[in-house]
Design an enzyme around this catalytic site. Sequence first.
Site, PDB file in Angstrom:
ATOM      1  N   HIS B  78       0.843  -1.191   0.000  1.00  0.00           N
ATOM      2  CA  HIS B  78       0.000   0.000   0.000  1.00  0.00           C
ATOM      3  C   HIS B  78       0.881   1.244   0.000  1.00  0.00           C
ATOM      4  N   ASP B 107       6.275  21.114 -27.052  1.00  0.00           N
ATOM      5  CA  ASP B 107       6.312  19.786 -26.443  1.00  0.00           C
ATOM      6  C   ASP B 107       7.413  19.776 -25.388  1.00  0.00           C
ATOM      7  N   TRP B 143       7.159   0.079   3.828  1.00  0.00           N
ATOM      8  CA  TRP B 143       7.640   0.798   2.643  1.00  0.00           C
ATOM      9  C   TRP B 143       9.019   1.393   2.913  1.00  0.00           C
ATOM     10  N   SER B 171      13.146   5.805 -14.087  1.00  0.00           N
ATOM     11  CA  SER B 171      12.039   6.559 -14.666  1.00  0.00           C
ATOM     12  C   SER B 171      12.001   7.978 -14.108  1.00  0.00           C
ATOM     13  N   SER B 172      12.094   8.103 -12.784  1.00  0.00           N
ATOM     14  CA  SER B 172      12.019   9.438 -12.184  1.00  0.00           C
ATOM     15  C   SER B 172      13.169  10.313 -12.640  1.00  0.00           C
ATOM     16  N   HIS B 255      13.173  11.720   3.230  1.00  0.00           N
ATOM     17  CA  HIS B 255      12.542  12.971   3.586  1.00  0.00           C
ATOM     18  C   HIS B 255      12.347  13.888   2.382  1.00  0.00           C
ATOM     19  N   GLU B 257      11.903  13.000  -0.421  1.00  0.00           N
ATOM     20  CA  GLU B 257      10.823  12.344  -1.157  1.00  0.00           C
ATOM     21  C   GLU B 257       9.451  12.877  -0.733  1.00  0.00           C
ATOM     22  N   TYR B 259       8.711  15.727   0.330  1.00  0.00           N
ATOM     23  CA  TYR B 259       8.486  17.067  -0.232  1.00  0.00           C
ATOM     24  C   TYR B 259       8.332  16.993  -1.735  1.00  0.00           C
ATOM     25  N   SER B 270      -1.371  27.027  -5.769  1.00  0.00           N
ATOM     26  CA  SER B 270      -1.038  28.423  -6.059  1.00  0.00           C
ATOM     27  C   SER B 270      -1.563  28.859  -7.418  1.00  0.00           C
ATOM     28  N   HIS B 304      14.949  13.023  11.553  1.00  0.00           N
ATOM     29  CA  HIS B 304      13.777  13.155  12.441  1.00  0.00           C
ATOM     30  C   HIS B 304      12.887  11.918  12.338  1.00  0.00           C
ATOM     31  N   HIS B 305      13.186  11.044  11.373  1.00  0.00           N
ATOM     32  CA  HIS B 305      12.472   9.766  11.319  1.00  0.00           C
ATOM     33  C   HIS B 305      13.152   8.733  12.203  1.00  0.00           C
ATOM     34  N   THR B 330       7.067  26.974   5.096  1.00  0.00           N
ATOM     35  CA  THR B 330       5.751  26.401   4.784  1.00  0.00           C
ATOM     36  C   THR B 330       4.660  27.340   5.265  1.00  0.00           C
ATOM     37  N   LYS B 333       3.950  30.079   2.917  1.00  0.00           N
ATOM     38  CA  LYS B 333       3.054  29.694   1.821  1.00  0.00           C
ATOM     39  C   LYS B 333       1.600  29.772   2.263  1.00  0.00           C
ATOM     40  N   ARG B 452       1.893   1.317  14.872  1.00  0.00           N
ATOM     41  CA  ARG B 452       1.604   1.100  13.459  1.00  0.00           C
ATOM     42  C   ARG B 452       1.884  -0.344  13.104  1.00  0.00           C
TER      43      ARG B 452
HETATM   44  C1  HEA Z   1       1.027   8.415  -0.524  1.00  0.00           C
HETATM   45  C2  HEA Z   1      -0.229   8.366  -0.434  1.00  0.00           C
HETATM   46  C3  HEA Z   1      -1.096   7.514   0.420  1.00  0.00           C
HETATM   47  C4  HEA Z   1      -2.430   7.493   0.224  1.00  0.00           C
HETATM   48  C5  HEA Z   1      -3.232   8.238  -0.846  1.00  0.00           C
HETATM   49  C6  HEA Z   1      -2.969   6.609   1.218  1.00  0.00           C
HETATM   50  C7  HEA Z   1      -4.324   6.330   1.329  1.00  0.00           C
HETATM   51  C8  HEA Z   1      -4.863   5.605   2.356  1.00  0.00           C
HETATM   52  N1  HEA Z   1      -4.195   4.982   3.376  1.00  0.00           N
HETATM   53 FE1  HEA Z   1      -2.222   4.872   3.575  1.00  0.00          FE
HETATM   54  N2  HEA Z   1      -0.253   4.796   3.820  1.00  0.00           N
HETATM   55  C9  HEA Z   1       0.693   5.459   3.080  1.00  0.00           C
HETATM   56  C10 HEA Z   1       0.445   6.342   2.053  1.00  0.00           C
HETATM   57  C11 HEA Z   1      -0.819   6.625   1.546  1.00  0.00           C
HETATM   58  N3  HEA Z   1      -1.975   6.100   2.029  1.00  0.00           N
HETATM   59  C12 HEA Z   1       2.005   5.120   3.517  1.00  0.00           C
HETATM   60  C13 HEA Z   1       3.326   5.639   2.952  1.00  0.00           C
HETATM   61  C14 HEA Z   1       1.859   4.229   4.576  1.00  0.00           C
HETATM   62  C15 HEA Z   1       2.931   3.569   5.421  1.00  0.00           C
HETATM   63  C16 HEA Z   1       3.147   2.161   4.971  1.00  0.00           C
HETATM   64  C17 HEA Z   1       4.053   1.476   5.926  1.00  0.00           C
HETATM   65  O1  HEA Z   1       3.803   1.528   7.145  1.00  0.00           O
HETATM   66  O2  HEA Z   1       5.069   0.914   5.454  1.00  0.00           O
HETATM   67  C18 HEA Z   1       0.416   4.057   4.742  1.00  0.00           C
HETATM   68  C19 HEA Z   1      -0.138   3.253   5.733  1.00  0.00           C
HETATM   69  C20 HEA Z   1      -1.481   3.205   5.984  1.00  0.00           C
HETATM   70  C21 HEA Z   1      -2.045   2.609   7.148  1.00  0.00           C
HETATM   71  C22 HEA Z   1      -1.278   1.991   8.320  1.00  0.00           C
HETATM   72  C23 HEA Z   1      -1.077   0.546   8.038  1.00  0.00           C
HETATM   73  C24 HEA Z   1      -0.280  -0.065   9.145  1.00  0.00           C
HETATM   74  O3  HEA Z   1       0.463   0.676   9.815  1.00  0.00           O
HETATM   75  O4  HEA Z   1      -0.387  -1.278   9.314  1.00  0.00           O
HETATM   76  C25 HEA Z   1      -3.401   2.719   7.033  1.00  0.00           C
HETATM   77  C26 HEA Z   1      -4.370   2.227   8.033  1.00  0.00           C
HETATM   78  O5  HEA Z   1      -5.450   2.690   8.115  1.00  0.00           O
HETATM   79  C27 HEA Z   1      -3.663   3.409   5.801  1.00  0.00           C
HETATM   80  C28 HEA Z   1      -4.922   3.710   5.328  1.00  0.00           C
HETATM   81  C29 HEA Z   1      -5.145   4.418   4.169  1.00  0.00           C
HETATM   82  C30 HEA Z   1      -6.457   4.677   3.648  1.00  0.00           C
HETATM   83  C31 HEA Z   1      -7.771   4.208   4.252  1.00  0.00           C
HETATM   84  C32 HEA Z   1      -6.283   5.409   2.516  1.00  0.00           C
HETATM   85  C33 HEA Z   1      -7.384   5.919   1.605  1.00  0.00           C
HETATM   86  O6  HEA Z   1      -7.151   7.252   1.225  1.00  0.00           O
HETATM   87  C34 HEA Z   1      -7.454   5.056   0.365  1.00  0.00           C
HETATM   88  C35 HEA Z   1      -8.726   5.369  -0.362  1.00  0.00           C
HETATM   89  C36 HEA Z   1      -9.110   4.194  -1.178  1.00  0.00           C
HETATM   90  C37 HEA Z   1      -9.145   4.232  -2.513  1.00  0.00           C
HETATM   91  C38 HEA Z   1      -8.891   5.459  -3.263  1.00  0.00           C
HETATM   92  C39 HEA Z   1      -9.370   2.982  -3.292  1.00  0.00           C
HETATM   93  C40 HEA Z   1     -10.629   2.966  -4.103  1.00  0.00           C
HETATM   94  C41 HEA Z   1     -10.876   1.538  -4.390  1.00  0.00           C
HETATM   95  C42 HEA Z   1     -12.119   1.018  -4.318  1.00  0.00           C
HETATM   96  C43 HEA Z   1     -13.285   1.858  -4.113  1.00  0.00           C
HETATM   97  C44 HEA Z   1     -12.316  -0.428  -4.429  1.00  0.00           C
HETATM   98  C45 HEA Z   1     -12.303  -0.895  -5.845  1.00  0.00           C
HETATM   99  C46 HEA Z   1     -10.920  -1.370  -6.114  1.00  0.00           C
HETATM  100  C47 HEA Z   1     -10.510  -1.797  -7.318  1.00  0.00           C
HETATM  101  C48 HEA Z   1     -11.386  -1.756  -8.522  1.00  0.00           C
HETATM  102  C49 HEA Z   1      -9.081  -2.290  -7.493  1.00  0.00           C
HETATM  103  N4  HEA Z   1      -2.483   3.693   5.174  1.00  0.00           N
HETATM  104  C1  HEA Z   2       3.680  15.187   1.766  1.00  0.00           C
HETATM  105  C2  HEA Z   2       4.358  14.581   2.682  1.00  0.00           C
HETATM  106  C3  HEA Z   2       4.807  15.160   3.992  1.00  0.00           C
HETATM  107  C4  HEA Z   2       4.945  16.477   4.398  1.00  0.00           C
HETATM  108  C5  HEA Z   2       4.667  17.739   3.615  1.00  0.00           C
HETATM  109  C6  HEA Z   2       5.430  16.415   5.758  1.00  0.00           C
HETATM  110  C7  HEA Z   2       5.697  17.552   6.510  1.00  0.00           C
HETATM  111  C8  HEA Z   2       6.326  17.517   7.736  1.00  0.00           C
HETATM  112  N1  HEA Z   2       6.623  16.379   8.469  1.00  0.00           N
HETATM  113 FE1  HEA Z   2       6.205  14.484   7.943  1.00  0.00          FE
HETATM  114  N2  HEA Z   2       6.052  12.591   7.322  1.00  0.00           N
HETATM  115  C9  HEA Z   2       5.587  12.152   6.104  1.00  0.00           C
HETATM  116  C10 HEA Z   2       5.166  12.951   5.072  1.00  0.00           C
HETATM  117  C11 HEA Z   2       5.187  14.346   5.114  1.00  0.00           C
HETATM  118  N3  HEA Z   2       5.553  15.121   6.177  1.00  0.00           N
HETATM  119  C12 HEA Z   2       5.569  10.715   6.043  1.00  0.00           C
HETATM  120  C13 HEA Z   2       5.120   9.868   4.856  1.00  0.00           C
HETATM  121  C14 HEA Z   2       6.041  10.264   7.268  1.00  0.00           C
HETATM  122  C15 HEA Z   2       6.147   8.827   7.769  1.00  0.00           C
HETATM  123  C16 HEA Z   2       7.185   8.021   7.087  1.00  0.00           C
HETATM  124  C17 HEA Z   2       7.118   6.636   7.673  1.00  0.00           C
HETATM  125  O1  HEA Z   2       7.683   6.439   8.769  1.00  0.00           O
HETATM  126  O2  HEA Z   2       6.440   5.768   7.075  1.00  0.00           O
HETATM  127  C18 HEA Z   2       6.357  11.479   8.032  1.00  0.00           C
HETATM  128  C19 HEA Z   2       6.901  11.425   9.308  1.00  0.00           C
HETATM  129  C20 HEA Z   2       7.357  12.543   9.956  1.00  0.00           C
HETATM  130  C21 HEA Z   2       8.171  12.477  11.128  1.00  0.00           C
HETATM  131  C22 HEA Z   2       8.687  11.198  11.815  1.00  0.00           C
HETATM  132  C23 HEA Z   2       7.686  10.720  12.810  1.00  0.00           C
HETATM  133  C24 HEA Z   2       8.101   9.412  13.368  1.00  0.00           C
HETATM  134  O3  HEA Z   2       8.210   8.443  12.593  1.00  0.00           O
HETATM  135  O4  HEA Z   2       8.337   9.357  14.589  1.00  0.00           O
HETATM  136  C25 HEA Z   2       8.413  13.780  11.514  1.00  0.00           C
HETATM  137  C26 HEA Z   2       9.214  14.163  12.697  1.00  0.00           C
HETATM  138  O5  HEA Z   2       9.740  15.221  12.769  1.00  0.00           O
HETATM  139  C27 HEA Z   2       7.755  14.631  10.543  1.00  0.00           C
HETATM  140  C28 HEA Z   2       7.788  16.010  10.580  1.00  0.00           C
HETATM  141  C29 HEA Z   2       7.258  16.815   9.589  1.00  0.00           C
HETATM  142  C30 HEA Z   2       7.346  18.274   9.617  1.00  0.00           C
HETATM  143  C31 HEA Z   2       7.927  19.130  10.693  1.00  0.00           C
HETATM  144  C32 HEA Z   2       6.760  18.695   8.451  1.00  0.00           C
HETATM  145  C33 HEA Z   2       6.644  20.148   8.013  1.00  0.00           C
HETATM  146  O6  HEA Z   2       7.001  20.270   6.655  1.00  0.00           O
HETATM  147  C34 HEA Z   2       5.247  20.697   8.215  1.00  0.00           C
HETATM  148  C35 HEA Z   2       5.261  22.209   8.066  1.00  0.00           C
HETATM  149  C36 HEA Z   2       3.879  22.790   8.027  1.00  0.00           C
HETATM  150  C37 HEA Z   2       3.272  23.410   9.060  1.00  0.00           C
HETATM  151  C38 HEA Z   2       3.928  23.566  10.375  1.00  0.00           C
HETATM  152  C39 HEA Z   2       1.863  23.940   8.937  1.00  0.00           C
HETATM  153  C40 HEA Z   2       1.759  25.297   8.288  1.00  0.00           C
HETATM  154  C41 HEA Z   2       2.587  26.313   8.971  1.00  0.00           C
HETATM  155  C42 HEA Z   2       2.061  27.433   9.593  1.00  0.00           C
HETATM  156  C43 HEA Z   2       0.610  27.703   9.639  1.00  0.00           C
HETATM  157  C44 HEA Z   2       3.035  28.414  10.151  1.00  0.00           C
HETATM  158  C45 HEA Z   2       2.977  28.568  11.648  1.00  0.00           C
HETATM  159  C46 HEA Z   2       3.162  27.270  12.354  1.00  0.00           C
HETATM  160  C47 HEA Z   2       4.008  27.127  13.408  1.00  0.00           C
HETATM  161  C48 HEA Z   2       5.055  28.123  13.766  1.00  0.00           C
HETATM  162  C49 HEA Z   2       3.906  25.886  14.249  1.00  0.00           C
HETATM  163  N4  HEA Z   2       7.107  13.857   9.613  1.00  0.00           N
HETATM  164 CU   LIG Z   3      10.481  13.608   7.132  1.00  0.00          CU
END
Ligand code: HEA
Ligand code: HEA
Ligand SMILES: [Cu+2]
Lengths: 304, 533, 371
Positions: B78, B107, B143, B171-172, B255, B257, B259, B270, B304-305, B330, B333, B452
Amino acid sequence: MASSSDQATYYIPHSGWYPIWVAVGSALLLFGLGSWLNDLKAETEPSRALFYTGAVILSVVLFAWFAKVVNENLEGLTSPQLHRSYIWGISWFIFSEVMFFFAFFGALLYARVLSVQWLGGEGAKGFTGEYLWPEFEAVWPVISNPDPAVFENPRGDMASPGLLSWGGYLPFWNTVILLTSSVTVHFAHTAIKNADRTRLLRWLGLTVALGVVFLFLQVEEYVHAYQELGLTLSSGIYGSTFFLLTGFHGFHVTLGTFMLFVQLVRAFRGHFQPKDCFGFEASSWYWHFVDVVWVCLFLFVYVF
Amino acid sequence: MSEAVLTHHDDHHHGPASGITRWLFTTNHKDIGTLYLWFSFLMLLIGGAMALVIRTELFQPGLQFVEPAFFNQMTTNHGLIMVFGAIMPAFVGLANWLLPMMVGAPDMALPRMNNLSFWILPFAFGMLISTLFMEGGGPNFGWTFYAPLSTTYAPDTVTYFIFGVHLMGASSIMGSINIIATILNMRAPGMTLMKMPLFVWTWLITAYLLLAVMPVLAGAVTMMLFDIHFGTSFFNAAGGGDPVLFQHIFWFFGHPEVYIMILPAFGVVSQIIPTFARKPLFGYDSMVYATASIAFLSFIVWAHHMFTVGMPLAGQLFFMYATMLIAVPTGVKVFNWVSTMWRGSMTFETPMLFAIAFVVLFTIGGFSGLMLAIAPADYQYHDTYFVVAHFHYVLVPGALFSIIAAVYYWLPKWCGRMYDETLGKVHFWLSFIGVNVTFFPQHFSGLAGMPRRIPDYALQFADFNMVSSVGAFIFGFSQLVFLYVVIKAIRSGRPATDRVWEGAHGLEWTLPSPAPYHSFTTPPTVTEAEAHS
Amino acid sequence: MGLGLAAAARADELNMTPGVTQISRSIYDLHMVIFWICVAIGVVVFGVMFWSIFQHRKSRGAQAASFHESTRLEIAWTLIPILILIGMAFPATQTLVAMYDTGGEDMAVEVRGYQWKWQYKYLDEDYNSTFSFFSNLATSRDEIENRVVKNDNYLLEVDEPLRIPANRKVRFLITSEDVIHAWWVPDFGIKRDAIPGMLNELWTVVETPGVYRGQCTELCGMDHGFMPIVVEVMAEEDYDAWYADRVRMEEARHEALSKTFTPAELMEEGERVYATFCASCHQANGKGLPPVFPALAGSPIATGPLSDHLDIIVNGRAGTSMNAFGNQLDAAEIAAVTHYERNAWGNDVGDVTQPIDVIEFMSGKEAEETP
Ligand code: HEA
Ligand code: HEA
Ligand SMILES: [Cu+2]
Ligand code: CUA
């Protein structure tokens, strides 16, 4: 930052079959390699068919593709703008290659400065060593591993014997060779600029030759490591970092040498004009990159 | 200027080829963009279906639906499929469709390589998904595939996973090279850098992030490959390596990634907000600088992860401070978006609704991110559902919503027909409610201590998981509404005007709807009116 | 909407626990402070936004203004967040520094993660093991597979908890045998990864005796969700008493290893071990619960060659609930239980199994296994 574009000569290529076949080829190649490796691991008879099929497809298609690009250029279809796009393309490709090596240098740095120290009972997490690996000493190159039962100790390392004895030290001569080849390829370039075909052929030929010699010596080096020193991929972190860094570099040198060789053939065919020699320039940039990587290798893998 | 003059120079074909070969062999940025977008939607369905499997198992305590071993494969795939298959290709698809139109080019710069970048993906994901059906099962190590679970203790299929990642990386990288070349080299005269639409800017910066970190990911999986098959010891202490080394390399990629998945989203929002506020984007320059500083900071916060791996105190402090800093650009923005709306003349068509939801819900996700950044607190949050809640808020109503908004916003330009506004609004409200019902409760179960990646949980987490699962199905199936709206528009939507939206600015809107097969065959002149909007 | 949910649920389901240590409390305070700051910022930002959405809509005849930049504003909303963040950084740093203050401990325990259980080693001054034991999930398959109602500590109960004294500084040395695990007790506010070949350190001082529960928090394979942590914090004197007999038991074991027993002794000890470790599946009467849990009475294994019998007890059987008891029981216990199984319920092999037989068997095994 060129933003003026010469639309009049936009060249939008025909749709073509090369790309998708490259995709097919590389997919087959990698999937084949995967099952091959797994078979080896499972000690069953390896199945290599897919791998070779992929390899063949890939090489045929890539050849056709590059040939096509070359011919388009000869037909004068390559606009100055497309030419600039090519330049951006190859430059940023080389940048991505740099980042690939960065990962391995990073690993080397981490191992030397952190993990080996900690395992050896030194530094911020030194208690790890005292408690879990009492016998292990933090010295680099790592000649006796934390657990020699799992990772067999090498008998020696490739580290530099010190300036004075560089005379008999292969990596030093390899450095000399690559640096020289960077110079010769540059002469070849000036030769093109002066439309001097014979000197181009001479210098480019020499460069390719140097590349081949480098590779030959590198092989020598590996044979020495494996046979005399028992230093292998599986002799702990030192062997791991040493072989992957030098190995991937060697692989890139092979690629670069091949690229230059192709340019040599094209030079024979008289493809290059003073104003138009992108294929050559791209290859030579790649060559300089390979050269720079080696210098870093020489410093951080061999000398320090 | 309103219309671009469309004279055909020696650009060899005047329209699309017909039949399947059009898609297999195409070098046209619009065809390739379309391929990317449909591919990513398919991946969304598959990855989403996996999410629904997860949510079904977690509906109640106890094991009722799948085996733990299979559950881990679902979680892992997933994550992988959503990140690499759904979100990233969707943004590349948007880039393909829009960048040439926005900078006034016919193009992409390197059309053949463009085709290759796309066609690698189906094979890469085919390889990844096929492992699920092989003996030993597919990737089950999350993942983030931490060693040694992903090396010494991994199923054999990990080899295919590794090569799959290599392909995605290739690809990327080719995609980003193409985008950089297009933006830096194909701009129409007068389209100076500081006049480029923000979507172009954010993609330019994203492309650099990709170029810098994808090769590092390739390096990481290559080391895994060698640890598994050739006896190296990068991630094995017995040979002087360290499992934590893997995490450092992974997160140096990982990380940036995240962003990579949000910067283009910022770009989309925007573009949309000024259009429907009928008011130029507030603080264009600061938006550009903010994006750049976010990109820069994203390289120095990766650990921070890893707050719980036992880093030395100094490291812990450095990464905590650096991470907190990201809130500043951020924030800039967010404030700029709000000020753009301020004293505008707003209407709320579907794209605007999704854009506004983005601003609110992304910010909430950002706040939880900031809480996670506080290292001592992260000891309590780490690897609980609080993290899951955080990243779904930034990814689903963040990245995914922006993509949906973009599709509603540009679809009329792409296919020359309007979508059904009422259905669009239905889709929005279903998604908005669904997404919050799904992920908001996860904050609570996380804080209450639910880890998790578990298929079964203690009783005190039951209520919230049940709610979350219900929400997941609402949200999931509402995406099928989206599918319907899009198809209906393409098939039978009423014809769209060239400008489409009253407040729309930018070169793409000067083209007829649907946009011609080759966007600009003669360079348009960039007027103030169309500049950076 | 979230608040609505919040109201619906019990408080302890809603928020981080304040816990029972200095550290856990300061983390909790930190958590709340940041939380409220974010809420405040959110209220302001969203407040302005929704006001604008309401007021400045075309349908209410709003005319679009044309302003589109203000350096002053940009500077303001860059500086203010920076100041807020600096404000947050201070308490965060203090807490972190406090957490890193290991050393000066009263006692040390090694915590070692296994797929999928924890091992606790009580260490003496020079960090040598005095005694150690495993802590396995105690929840029954029946509960997990929904055949019986789940008890309140479902998935959070173990066969033997870690026991530590209240009010003493306990130092934990955390590592792993196989993959990465993470040891987390929310009430103590401590969590650390258990990394194979590497050592992490943690410490805690718990004020109030009681039973505290946590879980493994790093994905460690199939049963990651099934390796809970239970810590029983005892009043100091109770702890000392418990510790004393644990040490005595240990000494008894050690001499047992070198001893040879009479069949009677073996039967007696064997019956005890059988009752605690085997009877739940194979039943006290040795009849088992076929087909899942085979009978031992009259079984080919229990009446066949000794080596096969030892093999299955020591190494278990993969893919079944037959554990490898080799690293959970000591040689004396294994000898006793083996002897018992071979000579109880009408099995009358008649041979005598001594600890030494087991030790030899196991060392033989190791010799084969080392690559
Ligand atoms: C990057 C984008 C992304 C998106 C869009 C989503 C979308 C969703 N995620 Fe996901 N999620 C992750 C990224 C994302 N996730 C990542 C990175 C992890 C961590 C993995 C890890 O721990 O290693 C995670 C882990 C994660 C967990 C934790 C699992 C665990 O720790 O064991 C859960 C649990 O609720 C969850 C739930 C969902 C749900 C309910 C949605 C919903 O938004 C999904 C909505 C559903 C659909 C859009 C599907 C529509 C399909 C149908 C209606 C059925 C028909 C199907 C067919 C015809 C094939 N996600
Ligand atoms: C689109 C993807 C995305 C984005 C944009 C961010 C944004 C941020 N993330 Fe997140 N992050 C993930 C995707 C993302 N993260 C994913 C996928 C994981 C889990 C990976 C995994 O373990 O599977 C993760 C996990 C993760 C962790 C690790 C948690 C853990 O595993 O223990 C941390 C810890 O620092 C973190 C921090 C942040 C911070 C500080 C930002 C900042 O960029 C946020 C900044 C934005 C704001 C703060 C709000 C707007 C700001 C204002 C309104 C200004 C005023 C606000 C203040 C002064 C407070 N993220
Ligand atoms: Cu991060
Ligand atoms: Cu052990 Cu998760």
